[in-house]
Each structure stands twice: as C-alpha cells, then as structure tokens.
Design a protein around this motif. Structure first.
Motif, PDB file in Angstrom:
ATOM      1  N   GLU A  83       0.810  -1.205   0.000  1.00 12.22           N
ATOM      2  CA  GLU A  83       0.000   0.000   0.000  1.00 12.22           C
ATOM      3  C   GLU A  83       0.849   1.262   0.000  1.00 12.22           C
ATOM      4  OE1 GLU A  83      -0.869   0.876   4.681  1.00 12.22           O
ATOM      5  OE2 GLU A  83      -2.233  -0.454   3.634  1.00 12.22           O
ATOM      6  N   ASP A  84       2.090   1.189   0.524  1.00 10.79           N
ATOM      7  CA  ASP A  84       2.953   2.357   0.563  1.00 10.79           C
ATOM      8  C   ASP A  84       4.015   2.343  -0.523  1.00 10.79           C
ATOM      9  OD1 ASP A  84       1.597   3.566   2.547  1.00 10.79           O
ATOM     10  OD2 ASP A  84       3.015   3.112   4.157  1.00 10.79           O
ATOM     11  N   THR A  85       3.786   1.593  -1.601  1.00 10.19           N
ATOM     12  CA  THR A  85       4.721   1.562  -2.724  1.00 10.19           C
ATOM     13  C   THR A  85       4.233   2.502  -3.820  1.00 10.19           C
ATOM     14  OG1 THR A  85       5.290  -0.726  -2.259  1.00 10.19           O
ATOM     15  CG2 THR A  85       5.876   0.127  -4.435  1.00 10.19           C
ATOM     16  N   PRO A  86       4.959   3.612  -4.104  1.00 10.84           N
ATOM     17  CA  PRO A  86       4.499   4.544  -5.134  1.00 10.84           C
ATOM     18  C   PRO A  86       4.497   3.889  -6.508  1.00 10.84           C
ATOM     19  CG  PRO A  86       6.286   5.476  -3.809  1.00 10.84           C
ATOM     20  CD  PRO A  86       6.209   4.020  -3.489  1.00 10.84           C
ATOM     21  N   GLN A  87       3.482   4.202  -7.306  1.00  5.17           N
ATOM     22  CA  GLN A  87       3.418   3.729  -8.683  1.00  5.17           C
ATOM     23  C   GLN A  87       2.900   4.853  -9.555  1.00  5.17           C
ATOM     24  OE1 GLN A  87       1.094   0.210  -8.887  1.00  5.17           O
ATOM     25  NE2 GLN A  87       2.714  -1.085  -8.094  1.00  5.17           N
ATOM     26  N   THR A 171     -13.611  -2.071   0.031  1.00  3.28           N
ATOM     27  CA  THR A 171     -14.703  -2.318   0.978  1.00  3.28           C
ATOM     28  C   THR A 171     -15.541  -3.545   0.637  1.00  3.28           C
ATOM     29  OG1 THR A 171     -16.122  -0.799  -0.285  1.00  3.28           O
ATOM     30  CG2 THR A 171     -14.881   0.130   1.567  1.00  3.28           C
ATOM     31  N   ASN A 172     -15.242  -4.166  -0.510  1.00  6.00           N
ATOM     32  CA  ASN A 172     -16.024  -5.353  -0.886  1.00  6.00           C
ATOM     33  C   ASN A 172     -15.213  -6.638  -0.770  1.00  6.00           C
ATOM     34  OD1 ASN A 172     -14.321  -5.341  -3.077  1.00  6.00           O
ATOM     35  ND2 ASN A 172     -15.890  -4.847  -4.595  1.00  6.00           N
ATOM     36  N   GLY A 173     -13.970  -6.535  -0.324  1.00  7.38           N
ATOM     37  CA  GLY A 173     -13.152  -7.714  -0.085  1.00  7.38           C
ATOM     38  C   GLY A 173     -12.408  -8.251  -1.274  1.00  7.38           C
ATOM     39  N   SER A 174     -12.601  -7.659  -2.471  1.00  5.90           N
ATOM     40  CA  SER A 174     -11.930  -8.211  -3.643  1.00  5.90           C
ATOM     41  C   SER A 174     -11.091  -7.200  -4.406  1.00  5.90           C
ATOM     42  CB  SER A 174     -12.958  -8.833  -4.599  1.00  5.90           C
ATOM     43  OG  SER A 174     -13.879  -7.847  -5.032  1.00  5.90           O
ATOM     44  N   SER A 205     -12.095   9.566   8.609  1.00  2.10           N
ATOM     45  CA  SER A 205     -10.657   9.555   8.853  1.00  2.10           C
ATOM     46  C   SER A 205     -10.133   8.123   8.879  1.00  2.10           C
ATOM     47  CB  SER A 205     -10.353  10.239  10.186  1.00  2.10           C
ATOM     48  OG  SER A 205      -8.999  10.033  10.559  1.00  2.10           O
ATOM     49  N   THR A 206      -8.859   7.978   8.512  1.00  4.22           N
ATOM     50  CA  THR A 206      -8.245   6.653   8.575  1.00  4.22           C
ATOM     51  C   THR A 206      -7.959   6.230  10.011  1.00  4.22           C
ATOM     52  OG1 THR A 206      -6.046   7.644   8.236  1.00  4.22           O
ATOM     53  CG2 THR A 206      -7.199   6.824   6.275  1.00  4.22           C
ATOM     54  N   SER A 207      -8.239   7.099  10.969  1.00  7.70           N
ATOM     55  CA  SER A 207      -8.139   6.676  12.373  1.00  7.70           C
ATOM     56  C   SER A 207      -9.310   5.761  12.738  1.00  7.70           C
ATOM     57  CB  SER A 207      -8.118   7.902  13.296  1.00  7.70           C
ATOM     58  OG  SER A 207      -9.334   8.642  13.180  1.00  7.70           O
ATOM     59  N   ASP A 208     -10.360   5.806  11.933  1.00  9.60           N
ATOM     60  CA  ASP A 208     -11.497   4.891  12.094  1.00  9.60           C
ATOM     61  C   ASP A 208     -11.018   3.488  11.727  1.00  9.60           C
ATOM     62  OD1 ASP A 208     -13.783   3.250  11.295  1.00  9.60           O
ATOM     63  OD2 ASP A 208     -14.979   5.080  11.404  1.00  9.60           O
ATOM     64  N   GLY A 209     -11.293   2.517  12.582  1.00 14.46           N
ATOM     65  CA  GLY A 209     -10.819   1.156  12.362  1.00 14.46           C
ATOM     66  C   GLY A 209     -11.244   0.575  11.029  1.00 14.46           C
ATOM     67  N   TYR A 210     -12.450   0.876  10.594  1.00 16.36           N
ATOM     68  CA  TYR A 210     -12.968   0.326   9.334  1.00 16.36           C
ATOM     69  C   TYR A 210     -12.138   0.825   8.159  1.00 16.36           C
ATOM     70  CZ  TYR A 210     -16.071  -0.465   5.362  1.00 16.36           C
ATOM     71  OH  TYR A 210     -16.588  -0.845   4.146  1.00 16.36           O
ATOM     72  N   ALA A 212      -9.171   2.181   8.312  1.00 16.54           N
ATOM     73  CA  ALA A 212      -7.774   1.770   8.474  1.00 16.54           C
ATOM     74  C   ALA A 212      -7.562   0.375   7.888  1.00 16.54           C
ATOM     75  CB  ALA A 212      -7.380   1.790   9.946  1.00 16.54           C
ATOM     76  N   ARG A 213      -8.556  -0.515   8.095  1.00 15.20           N
ATOM     77  CA  ARG A 213      -8.446  -1.888   7.608  1.00 15.20           C
ATOM     78  C   ARG A 213      -8.617  -1.983   6.100  1.00 15.20           C
ATOM     79  NH1 ARG A 213     -11.898  -2.720  11.912  1.00 15.20           N
ATOM     80  NH2 ARG A 213     -13.655  -3.032  10.473  1.00 15.20           N
ATOM     81  N   THR A 214      -9.469  -1.138   5.547  1.00 10.68           N
ATOM     82  CA  THR A 214      -9.800  -1.263   4.123  1.00 10.68           C
ATOM     83  C   THR A 214      -8.990  -0.329   3.223  1.00 10.68           C
ATOM     84  OG1 THR A 214     -11.619   0.332   4.394  1.00 10.68           O
ATOM     85  CG2 THR A 214     -12.148  -2.027   4.632  1.00 10.68           C
TER      86      THR A 214
END
Length: 223
Positions: A83-87, A171-174, A205-210, A212-214
C-alpha cells in the motif's frame, strides 16, 4: 677316415650357408600368421551395458522432477504491491493551490447529500459519483468508477498525502470499491470527504478502524 672328415666339414659348411639366407618377406597378415611372426586375440564382441537398478532409476526420476520443478519456479513472476509503494499513472492535472482549495470548498457544499447508488448529483451520490461531480466543476475529467479512478494520476506514499489527492479503499473484499477526496493529513492520519453508503456525504478519517483496515492507496491527480 679322411673321406669321413671331408663329408663332415662339407655338411657344416652347407648348414652355415643356409642359416645366412635372408628371411622371407611378409606380404600379408595371413603370411605373418603362418610364419609365426604375428599373433592376435580376436574379440568376441562388445561388453553388454550394465542396467541401472530400480533404486537408481527412482533416484534419476526424482532428480528430473526436482529439476523440472525448479525450472517452473524460476519462470514464475511474482508481483507484490504494498500500500505504501508509489506507482506512476497518467494523466495528472496542473492546478494552483487556490484551485485545490476551491475544489475542497465545492466538495464541502455537498455535505449532507444522501447516498444513492449510481447517483451523480447533490440529490444523491455514490462515492465515485460524488468525486467525479466535484472534479467536473473544474473541468477535471475522471473515470466514472473508483477502480478506474485508481488508475489515474500518480500513486504516492500514505504519509505524503495532501489535500486534493484521492484516497481509495477495498470495501467489498476483492478490489478497490470506494473513493474519497483527501482534505487533511496529520502525521499520517488522513481526513477525507466522501459519500458513505450509510450517512451520505461526510468527513471520515483513517483513524477509524474500518477505514484503516480497508485502506488501499492514495493517488495524486492534481499537480
């Protein structure tokens, strides 16, 4: 008596003359064999090859299988995207900081608009409809869905996110299925505005667990 001596001497002389004669010339292998000057041992045939045992055959087959498996593994190409790899993607849009702020202001005007699947107006938005509507006000053309939007612009590190960047979630798992507009980045905690399926257009905010996970990535479309 003299006659016997003469015969004896004559015999010795004749014998010595015979021994001084040149040896016969050998003209072929057959002649040499007859005279005893050539001998050989005839080979009866080639030695029979030694067949490997069942144990040896199993070892050979196992070695072949290992070599084949190694070859297959070598040919595989593994692509890992963190997720932290620039492209890099294209295109990007050059706008001033003033325009970036105006984009955020226009987005804020839609706060409270309800969520509506397929919606592209303040009467009701889905997530990508909201982002596209906001950018359309500034002639910034984006694809209609979030997965295609994720192919636009330049992927950046999460810690480098700035207001006006797009933030994407799975958010849909795929795959990528949700998008918002970054409004603030405080020490890697990103605040964004988006059209939530449960609350409509809101700040999150990404501080929200949901979220942050997705979280998947951040793309910069405004330079």
């Amino acid at each position: 008596m003299k006659k016997l001596i003469y015969i004896f001497l004559l015999t010795i002389f004749l014998y010595s003359c015979k021994s001084l004669q040149k040896p016969a010339i050998v003209t072929s292998k057959q002649v040499a064999q007859k005279t005893g000057s050539y001998t050989f041992t005839e080979k009866t045939g080639l030695e029979k090859p030694v067949k490997p045992t069942k144990k040896e055959l199993k070892a050979i087959e196992k070695a072949k299988q290992i070599a084949l498996q190694d070859s297959i593994e070598q040919s595989k190409i593994k692509v890992v995207i963190e997720e932290d790899t620039p492209q890099d993607f294209t295109p990007t849009f050059e706008v001033s900081d003033y325009i970036k702020q105006q984009i955020l202001n226009v987005a804020a005007e839609s706060l409270g608009s309800p969520y509506r699947g397929g919606g592209t107006t303040p009467a009701g938005f889905d997530c990508s409809g909201f982002v596209k509507y906001t950018m359309d006000q500034f002639d910034i053309a984006l694809p209609r869905n979030s997965a295609e939007m994720a192919k636009t612009g330049k992927r950046i590190l999460k810690k480098d996110a700035k207001p006006g960047d797009l933030i994407f979630f799975n958010t849909n798992g795929s795959n990528i299925s949700h998008v918002g507009i970054v409004t603030e980045n405080s020490d890697g905690v990103i605040k964004f505005i988006h059209s939530s399926t449960t609350r409509g257009v809101v700040y999150s905010s990404t501080s929200d667990g949901y979220y942050a996970r997705t979280f998947v990535c951040v793309n910069r479309i405004l330079e």
